[in-house]
Each structure stands twice: as C-alpha cells, then as structure tokens.
Motif scaffolding. Structure first.
Motif, PDB file in Angstrom:
ATOM      1  N   VAL A 115     -23.713  71.348  30.206  1.00 22.98           N
ATOM      2  CA  VAL A 115     -23.286  71.227  31.669  1.00 22.98           C
ATOM      3  C   VAL A 115     -24.313  70.058  32.215  1.00 22.98           C
ATOM      4  CG1 VAL A 115     -22.073  73.539  31.916  1.00 22.98           C
ATOM      5  CG2 VAL A 115     -24.770  72.979  32.427  1.00 22.98           C
ATOM      6  N   SER A 116     -25.564  70.236  31.636  1.00 22.95           N
ATOM      7  CA  SER A 116     -26.490  69.224  32.193  1.00 22.95           C
ATOM      8  C   SER A 116     -26.193  67.699  31.641  1.00 22.95           C
ATOM      9  CB  SER A 116     -27.937  69.578  31.716  1.00 22.95           C
ATOM     10  OG  SER A 116     -28.981  68.609  32.193  1.00 22.95           O
ATOM     11  N   LEU A 117     -25.788  67.662  30.360  1.00 25.07           N
ATOM     12  CA  LEU A 117     -25.288  66.222  29.786  1.00 25.07           C
ATOM     13  C   LEU A 117     -24.344  65.825  30.495  1.00 25.07           C
ATOM     14  CD1 LEU A 117     -26.512  66.823  26.112  1.00 25.07           C
ATOM     15  CD2 LEU A 117     -27.690  65.679  27.827  1.00 25.07           C
ATOM     16  N   LEU A 118     -23.228  66.540  30.866  1.00 23.94           N
ATOM     17  CA  LEU A 118     -21.918  66.064  31.123  1.00 23.94           C
ATOM     18  C   LEU A 118     -22.191  65.378  32.514  1.00 23.94           C
ATOM     19  CD1 LEU A 118     -18.838  66.026  30.981  1.00 23.94           C
ATOM     20  CD2 LEU A 118     -18.822  68.223  32.067  1.00 23.94           C
ATOM     21  N   GLY A 119     -22.954  66.244  33.321  1.00 25.98           N
ATOM     22  CA  GLY A 119     -23.328  65.489  34.718  1.00 25.98           C
ATOM     23  C   GLY A 119     -24.303  64.393  34.527  1.00 25.98           C
ATOM     24  N   ASP A 120     -25.025  64.206  33.495  1.00 27.57           N
ATOM     25  CA  ASP A 120     -25.894  63.070  33.556  1.00 27.57           C
ATOM     26  C   ASP A 120     -25.111  61.843  33.114  1.00 27.57           C
ATOM     27  OD1 ASP A 120     -28.239  64.364  33.647  1.00 27.57           O
ATOM     28  OD2 ASP A 120     -28.672  64.592  31.717  1.00 27.57           O
ATOM     29  N   TRP A 121     -24.044  62.000  32.272  1.00 25.40           N
ATOM     30  CA  TRP A 121     -23.257  60.638  31.719  1.00 25.40           C
ATOM     31  C   TRP A 121     -22.261  60.585  32.907  1.00 25.40           C
ATOM     32  CZ3 TRP A 121     -25.999  58.063  28.907  1.00 25.40           C
ATOM     33  CH2 TRP A 121     -26.623  58.525  27.888  1.00 25.40           C
ATOM     34  N   PHE A 122     -21.980  61.304  33.441  1.00 27.20           N
ATOM     35  CA  PHE A 122     -21.027  60.937  34.878  1.00 27.20           C
ATOM     36  C   PHE A 122     -21.835  59.844  35.568  1.00 27.20           C
ATOM     37  CE2 PHE A 122     -16.692  62.855  35.959  1.00 27.20           C
ATOM     38  CZ  PHE A 122     -16.568  63.581  34.620  1.00 27.20           C
ATOM     39  N   ALA A 123     -23.016  60.393  35.928  1.00 27.17           N
ATOM     40  CA  ALA A 123     -23.993  59.861  36.837  1.00 27.17           C
ATOM     41  C   ALA A 123     -24.495  58.398  36.368  1.00 27.17           C
ATOM     42  CB  ALA A 123     -25.160  60.639  37.133  1.00 27.17           C
ATOM     43  N   PHE A 124     -24.713  58.427  34.993  1.00 27.55           N
ATOM     44  CA  PHE A 124     -25.045  56.927  34.382  1.00 27.55           C
ATOM     45  C   PHE A 124     -24.101  56.099  34.408  1.00 27.55           C
ATOM     46  CE2 PHE A 124     -25.546  53.979  31.025  1.00 27.55           C
ATOM     47  CZ  PHE A 124     -27.277  53.742  31.307  1.00 27.55           C
ATOM     48  N   VAL A 125     -22.844  56.218  34.366  1.00 32.73           N
ATOM     49  CA  VAL A 125     -21.639  55.411  34.309  1.00 32.73           C
ATOM     50  C   VAL A 125     -21.653  54.827  35.923  1.00 32.73           C
ATOM     51  CG1 VAL A 125     -19.048  54.989  34.478  1.00 32.73           C
ATOM     52  CG2 VAL A 125     -20.373  56.354  32.368  1.00 32.73           C
ATOM     53  N   ALA A 126     -21.759  55.815  36.770  1.00 32.61           N
ATOM     54  CA  ALA A 126     -21.835  55.239  38.130  1.00 32.61           C
ATOM     55  C   ALA A 126     -22.811  54.499  38.792  1.00 32.61           C
ATOM     56  CB  ALA A 126     -21.553  56.613  39.367  1.00 32.61           C
ATOM     57  N   ILE A 127     -23.873  54.985  38.201  1.00 27.51           N
ATOM     58  CA  ILE A 127     -25.032  54.244  38.777  1.00 27.51           C
ATOM     59  C   ILE A 127     -25.142  52.753  37.994  1.00 27.51           C
ATOM     60  CG2 ILE A 127     -27.734  54.233  38.682  1.00 27.51           C
ATOM     61  CD1 ILE A 127     -26.389  55.803  40.982  1.00 27.51           C
ATOM     62  N   SER A 128     -25.084  52.846  36.767  1.00 33.30           N
ATOM     63  CA  SER A 128     -25.365  51.586  36.129  1.00 33.30           C
ATOM     64  C   SER A 128     -24.426  50.593  36.648  1.00 33.30           C
ATOM     65  CB  SER A 128     -25.007  51.575  34.611  1.00 33.30           C
ATOM     66  OG  SER A 128     -23.601  52.162  34.170  1.00 33.30           O
ATOM     67  N   GLY A 129     -22.917  50.894  36.879  1.00 38.66           N
ATOM     68  CA  GLY A 129     -21.948  50.164  37.501  1.00 38.66           C
ATOM     69  C   GLY A 129     -22.543  49.494  39.004  1.00 38.66           C
ATOM     70  N   PHE A 130     -22.910  50.536  39.764  1.00 42.25           N
ATOM     71  CA  PHE A 130     -23.386  50.370  40.828  1.00 42.25           C
ATOM     72  C   PHE A 130     -24.458  49.224  40.884  1.00 42.25           C
ATOM     73  CE2 PHE A 130     -26.735  51.520  44.176  1.00 42.25           C
ATOM     74  CZ  PHE A 130     -26.311  50.904  45.213  1.00 42.25           C
ATOM     75  N   VAL A 131     -25.609  49.494  40.105  1.00 38.29           N
ATOM     76  CA  VAL A 131     -26.596  48.521  40.249  1.00 38.29           C
ATOM     77  C   VAL A 131     -26.230  47.217  39.503  1.00 38.29           C
ATOM     78  CG1 VAL A 131     -29.089  48.175  38.971  1.00 38.29           C
ATOM     79  CG2 VAL A 131     -28.379  50.266  40.018  1.00 38.29           C
ATOM     80  N   THR A 132     -25.547  46.971  38.589  1.00 38.28           N
ATOM     81  CA  THR A 132     -24.979  45.919  38.158  1.00 38.28           C
ATOM     82  C   THR A 132     -24.163  44.988  39.042  1.00 38.28           C
ATOM     83  OG1 THR A 132     -24.696  46.816  35.828  1.00 38.28           O
ATOM     84  CG2 THR A 132     -23.604  44.767  36.246  1.00 38.28           C
ATOM     85  N   VAL A 160     -14.686  60.269  30.689  1.00 37.24           N
ATOM     86  CA  VAL A 160     -13.989  60.592  31.631  1.00 37.24           C
ATOM     87  C   VAL A 160     -14.639  60.322  33.000  1.00 37.24           C
ATOM     88  CG1 VAL A 160     -13.317  62.996  32.988  1.00 37.24           C
ATOM     89  CG2 VAL A 160     -13.289  62.919  30.576  1.00 37.24           C
ATOM     90  N   GLY A 161     -15.824  60.218  32.670  1.00 36.58           N
ATOM     91  CA  GLY A 161     -16.695  59.725  33.962  1.00 36.58           C
ATOM     92  C   GLY A 161     -16.178  58.142  34.537  1.00 36.58           C
ATOM     93  N   GLY A 162     -16.202  57.473  33.573  1.00 34.39           N
ATOM     94  CA  GLY A 162     -15.591  56.040  33.944  1.00 34.39           C
ATOM     95  C   GLY A 162     -14.374  56.258  34.593  1.00 34.39           C
ATOM     96  N   LEU A 163     -13.325  57.162  34.035  1.00 32.78           N
ATOM     97  CA  LEU A 163     -12.043  57.090  34.601  1.00 32.78           C
ATOM     98  C   LEU A 163     -11.980  57.874  35.922  1.00 32.78           C
ATOM     99  CD1 LEU A 163      -9.970  57.912  31.529  1.00 32.78           C
ATOM    100  CD2 LEU A 163      -9.814  55.861  32.705  1.00 32.78           C
ATOM    101  N   PHE A 179     -11.785  58.405  41.734  1.00 34.90           N
ATOM    102  CA  PHE A 179     -12.294  59.286  43.002  1.00 34.90           C
ATOM    103  C   PHE A 179     -13.441  58.590  43.349  1.00 34.90           C
ATOM    104  CE2 PHE A 179     -10.260  62.105  39.968  1.00 34.90           C
ATOM    105  CZ  PHE A 179      -9.179  62.633  40.506  1.00 34.90           C
ATOM    106  N   GLY A 180     -14.211  57.560  42.900  1.00 29.75           N
ATOM    107  CA  GLY A 180     -15.294  57.028  43.457  1.00 29.75           C
ATOM    108  C   GLY A 180     -16.523  57.306  42.882  1.00 29.75           C
ATOM    109  N   ARG A 181     -17.750  56.677  43.047  1.00 34.99           N
ATOM    110  CA  ARG A 181     -18.916  57.059  42.521  1.00 34.99           C
ATOM    111  C   ARG A 181     -19.585  58.368  43.009  1.00 34.99           C
ATOM    112  NH1 ARG A 181     -20.330  50.678  42.296  1.00 34.99           N
ATOM    113  NH2 ARG A 181     -19.488  50.215  40.157  1.00 34.99           N
ATOM    114  N   GLU A 182     -19.483  58.618  44.333  1.00 34.61           N
ATOM    115  CA  GLU A 182     -19.865  59.601  45.060  1.00 34.61           C
ATOM    116  C   GLU A 182     -19.525  60.986  44.303  1.00 34.61           C
ATOM    117  OE1 GLU A 182     -19.488  59.744  49.074  1.00 34.61           O
ATOM    118  OE2 GLU A 182     -20.825  57.860  49.398  1.00 34.61           O
ATOM    119  N   ALA A 183     -18.320  61.142  44.018  1.00 34.39           N
ATOM    120  CA  ALA A 183     -17.798  62.350  43.354  1.00 34.39           C
ATOM    121  C   ALA A 183     -18.385  62.636  42.007  1.00 34.39           C
ATOM    122  CB  ALA A 183     -16.255  62.317  43.327  1.00 34.39           C
ATOM    123  N   SER A 184     -18.786  61.431  41.220  1.00 31.85           N
ATOM    124  CA  SER A 184     -19.214  61.747  39.903  1.00 31.85           C
ATOM    125  C   SER A 184     -20.909  62.030  40.236  1.00 31.85           C
ATOM    126  CB  SER A 184     -19.560  60.188  39.311  1.00 31.85           C
ATOM    127  OG  SER A 184     -17.940  60.051  38.898  1.00 31.85           O
TER     128      SER A 184
END
Length: 443
Positions: free
Chosen positions: A29-46, A164-167, A172-177
């Motif tokens: 469960v920890s890793l699942l959330g980590d990768w959801f967040a990484f996709v959202a944050i790397s896209g946001f910062v880029t 799934v995080g990318g989709l 649904f937006g980055r905040e949901a991830s």
C-alpha cells in the motif's frame, strides 16, 4: 514462465504466515501511493519549470536524503524496536504527503521538491528496516522466495501505480493522486502494528557508543570479501539510474505524451522489476557463485538496454528498452540484498542493509543530478548514453574484481561461517538449506 510459478510459491507463504503477509501488505500500500504521487509531482514540476532536467531533480530529491539518514536508520534498527520504529515513521510520512497538496495549491515546485525530500528522509527509516526484518518473520527455507516477492512487489506497485497513476492523474487530477498517497501511509502503519513476532533477536545491550557500532560494519566489510563485494554492487545500477529521472522528459519532449506517457514508461520499469527478481532467483538458485555472476551480468544488461533508449522511434519501443533495463536492475537489487541477509548476523543486519541502501541511493542521487545537468547542456540522448555507459563499465569492472569469488571451486555463501567484527564465528548464520527441486523450479 517465471511469473506463474513464482506466484504459486508466494501465495502459500502469504496464506500461512500472517506476519510476513502484514509486512508484505504494508509495503504494497505504501509503494502504490508513492508511485501515484511521483507521476503527479514529476509532471507538475516539469510543466511548472519548463526545464527537461527538473524531473531529474525530483528523482534526486526522492533518493539523496536516504543516503544521508541511512547510517542513523541502521543504528536505530539494531538498537530500538523495529516494529515501533516503522509504525512511527509511517505515520510521520502523512505530513509531507499532505504538504505535496499544498505545493500544488500554491503552485510551488520548490515546496513540492522539499516535501519529496522529506518523504525520502523518513523512508530511510522504513525500507531498510523492513528488509532487515524479513529473516525474522520467515524460516530460512522461505527467505529466498520471501525476499524475491518483496522485490517483485516493488516492481508490481511501480507497474500498477505508475500506469494507473498516470491515467488517474489525467482523469481525476493530481490532487486525487496525492490524497491517495497520504492515506496509504496510515494503512501501512496499521499493517505493521499488527505483526506479532519480534522483528529482531533479543541480544545483549550495546556497551559502546554509536560511532563504534557504525564502525562494526566497516570492520565486517574489511574482513569479509563477500560482504564488501555485495555492499558496492547496487552502485552499478545506481550510476545509470539517473536516466529514470529523465523518463518524464522523454515522454514530454520526444513522444509528446504527457502524464500518460510518463506512466507508461514508469510502468515498463515496474514490469521489469516485477520479473527481474524471480528470473534472477531462477538463474542463481542458491549458489553464491551464480548469484554474483548474475549480479554482474545484470549491471551490464542494464547499461546496454538503456543505451538503446535514445534510438527508440516510438513510445512502446522506448518502454521495451526500459523494461529490459529493469529486468537486470530488479534481479541485481534483490539478489544482492538476499546475499547480505543470509551472510550477516542479525545484530548487525539493520546497519549493514542501511549502509547498502544508503550507498545505492547516493549513486542514484548523484546520477540523477548529473542527468538533469547533462540533459540541459548536451541533450537527452547524450546524457542517457553517458549514464548507460557508466553502468556498463562499472558492471564489467565489478565482474573482473570479484572473479575470484564467482569463479572459485566453492560456493561463497556455503563457505566458512562469516565472522563478527570481534573475530568470532557467527553462531547463527542465515544460510538456508538448498531448496527441493520443486521449489527451485518454482523460483
């Protein structure tokens, strides 16, 4: 063929060993959330910075703090109750996870990177401690498949979480991830809190200071060539791992695919890490000589596959290059960790694995910073070739350096009992017996 057989080996272990199952689920469960967040944050910062190297900065922030805090984490893992430490860290990680939401609201890439760094610092007190605890919740016969399963679940969650995080981010937006990421830490703490077995052997209390206890790891490495070789193995993949930080830039610039493309490339990485541990276990078996040979070959494979990435004309072919690279990376990471687990006394295992994890993340962090700077100066392709070449050369050099271990007449994991820093034989080596033909085939 490896995956179904491996699943058949893992499922009985999860059914019949509730403590391992809880440790396993806490990681999931920890890793699942980590990768959801990484996709959202790397896209946001880029997007926010408009710089191709900014995604590499996010990746560096996710690993470099681990190097800084790993020695302290290892020391605590051998001195305090490991379960309580992991529960406390899981709960503390909720705060910077929520800080990522604030970074989005304030449109602050700097705050986002700072929160990623804080999450990484706290993770250095969780991930190596979990690895050090595995031999205490399974039998020696179960340890190879238990460690391979944890390595594979890292890849599985990367595959699922990134894809799934990318989709989900696009839909649904980055905040949901990011909200999902924060909630996973609470679940992780609950799973660890329910583990009943002690996560370390009760030993005599320490009679000397922290620096002396950290020095025991150095003493062990100096006197044990196998330990010394395994401690520097992960750096081979780490030196080229900065390419992972460039994958969002490849997706955005080369293939114009946005967060969905980032998710696809990271998912390919996860799929490679999913199959790599089980394939590596099958190739190595329980022979330490083959384990070392596979570790070295995996570094070479990693470098060769990533050297082909800039030539990929389409996103799917780029994903194939990433997948092949991380089949090698996943096999090397899990096999080198297993080698340290079975050859290190429990009273030192937390410190040894924390040093191993810290040294690997130092290589990854430095590689990520170099990747970002090189991408902006010489371009994505040249930066990728330089990093891939570093892994390739390191792997070839490491194989030459360890040739006396993997080409010798005796299995290095079944040789003389490892010595403690005091020079006394370790009375409880963790060398598991050879598996039955059925278990060997299923690995």
């Amino acid at each position: 063929m490896a995956a179904p057989a491996s699943v058949r080996s893992v499922l009985p272990l999860l059914r019949h060993n509730p403590d391992y199952r809880r440790l396993f689920l806490a990681t999931v469960v920890s890793l699942l959330g980590d990768w959801f967040a990484f996709v959202a944050i790397s896209g946001f910062v880029t997007e926010s910075t408009g710089r191709p190297g900014s995604s590499a900065a996010v990746f560096a922030a996710s690993v470099l703090p681990t190097f800084l805090f790993s020695p302290l984490a290892g020391l605590l893992a051998d001195r305090v109750d490991r379960k309580r430490l992991m529960v406390a860290v899981a709960l503390l990680r909720i705060l910077p996870a929520l800080g990522l939401l604030a970074a989005l609201r304030l449109h602050s890439p700097a705050l986002a990177i700072s929160c990623v760094a804080l999450l990484a610092a706290l993770s250095s007190f969780f991930d190596p401690v979990a690895e050090a605890s595995v031999p205490n919740v399974v039998t020696p016969e179960e340890l190879p498949i238990a460690q391979a399963a944890l390595g594979a679940v890292w890849g599985t969650m990367l595959f699922i979480g990134a894809a799934v995080g990318g989709l989900a981010t696009a839909a649904f937006g980055r905040e949901a991830s990011l909200l999902l990421n924060a909630s996973t830490f609470l679940l992780s703490a609950l799973f660890v809190a329910r583990i009943r077995r002690p996560l370390q052997h009760a030993g005599a209390p320490a009679t000397h200071g922290a620096w002396a206890q950290l020095g025991e790891v150095v003493t062990l490495a100096r006197g044990n060539r196998l330990t010394r070789s395994l401690l520097v193995t992960k750096a081979g993949v780490g030196l080229g791992n900065g390419i992972v930080g460039l994958l969002p830039a490849f997706a955005a610039e080369r293939f114009a695919s946005g967060d969905a493309g980032v998710g696809m490339l990271l998912a390919a990485r996860g799929l490679g890490v999913l199959f790599g541990p089980f394939l590596g276990q099958r190739w190595a078996g329980t022979d330490g000589r083959r384990l070392l040979l596979v570790c070295g070959g995996s570094m070479v494979t990693y470098g060769l596959a990533y050297a082909l990435l800039p030539f990929a004309p389409t996103l799917p072919l780029a994903a194939v290059c990433v997948l092949l690279a991380h089949v090698g990376g996943g096999a090397q990471w899990v096999l080198s960790t297993y080698g340290l687990q079975v050859s290190t006394p429990d009273r030192l295992r937390g410190r040894v694995l924390a040093f191993d994890f810290g040294f690997a993340t130092l290589a990854i962090g430095v590689s990520s910073l170099a990747a970002g700077a090189a991408a902006e100066r010489v371009g994505l392709a040249a930066a990728s070739w330089a990093l891939a070449g570093a892994s390739l050369l390191y792997g070839a050099g490491w194989l030459w350096w360890t040739r006396g271990l993997w080409s010798g007449p005796a299995d290095v994991l079944a040789g003389p009992t490892p010595l403690t820093p005091a020079g006394e034989e370790n009375p409880t080596p963790h060398r598991p017996p050879a598996p039955s033909p059925r278990r060997r085939a299923s690995g």
